[in-house]
Design a protein around this motif. Sequence first.
Motif, short mmCIF file in Angstrom:
data_model
loop_
_atom_site.label_atom_id
_atom_site.label_comp_id
_atom_site.label_asym_id
_atom_site.label_seq_id
_atom_site.Cartn_x
_atom_site.Cartn_y
_atom_site.Cartn_z
N MET A 157 -20.60 -24.48 -33.58
CA MET A 157 -20.42 -25.05 -32.26
C MET A 157 -21.22 -26.35 -32.13
SD MET A 157 -18.60 -23.49 -30.00
CE MET A 157 -17.76 -21.97 -29.84
N ILE A 158 -20.68 -27.27 -31.37
CA ILE A 158 -21.38 -28.54 -31.14
C ILE A 158 -22.25 -28.43 -29.90
CG2 ILE A 158 -19.67 -29.94 -32.35
CD1 ILE A 158 -18.47 -30.67 -29.63
N THR A 159 -23.28 -29.26 -29.86
CA THR A 159 -24.22 -29.22 -28.74
C THR A 159 -23.94 -30.37 -27.78
OG1 THR A 159 -25.86 -30.63 -29.78
CG2 THR A 159 -25.99 -28.26 -30.27
N SER A 160 -24.53 -30.26 -26.60
CA SER A 160 -24.38 -31.34 -25.62
C SER A 160 -24.98 -32.64 -26.14
CB SER A 160 -25.02 -30.94 -24.29
OG SER A 160 -26.39 -30.63 -24.47
N ASP A 161 -26.10 -32.55 -26.84
CA ASP A 161 -26.71 -33.76 -27.43
C ASP A 161 -25.76 -34.42 -28.43
OD1 ASP A 161 -29.05 -33.37 -25.98
OD2 ASP A 161 -30.10 -32.39 -27.65
N GLN A 162 -25.08 -33.61 -29.23
CA GLN A 162 -24.13 -34.17 -30.21
C GLN A 162 -22.95 -34.85 -29.51
OE1 GLN A 162 -23.70 -30.44 -32.48
NE2 GLN A 162 -23.99 -31.71 -34.31
N ILE A 163 -22.47 -34.28 -28.43
CA ILE A 163 -21.35 -34.88 -27.70
C ILE A 163 -21.77 -36.25 -27.17
CG2 ILE A 163 -19.82 -34.69 -25.70
CD1 ILE A 163 -20.02 -31.59 -26.08
N ARG A 164 -22.93 -36.31 -26.52
CA ARG A 164 -23.41 -37.59 -25.99
C ARG A 164 -23.64 -38.61 -27.09
NH1 ARG A 164 -26.71 -34.18 -23.31
NH2 ARG A 164 -28.55 -34.91 -24.44
#
Length: 117
Positions: free
Chosen positions: A1-8
């Motif tokens: 799963m990807i993290t919110s930090d990675q999305i930003r």
Amino acid sequence: MITSDQIRAARALIRWSAEDLAARSGVGLSTIRRMETAEGIPSASGKNLAAVQKALEAAGVLFIQENGEGPGVRLRKNLTLDMFAGSGNAAPEFQRITARDDGLVIVTNPPYPSRKK
């Protein structure tokens, strides 16, 4: 799963606004914003997380999973991404983003390529 930090970070790397990501992923803008402000893995549906990840990967982002140093993102090697970018009321301008083998990311504003007839 990807993290919110990675999305930003991924969005910043390819210079997409939250609106751009929403349009390209088919996920609502308010959902994108909630995902990006969450701690760790966003509590969004698996379908929405997958759509966001797929859209970012299609634009050349590679997601790096936890490896002792924390998760991250980078652009695919030898990737050139042509896009229009703008912010606020400014007219979008053509940009070319190139990720080289040596890790250098170059952003240029070449003339928009014309179509040959």
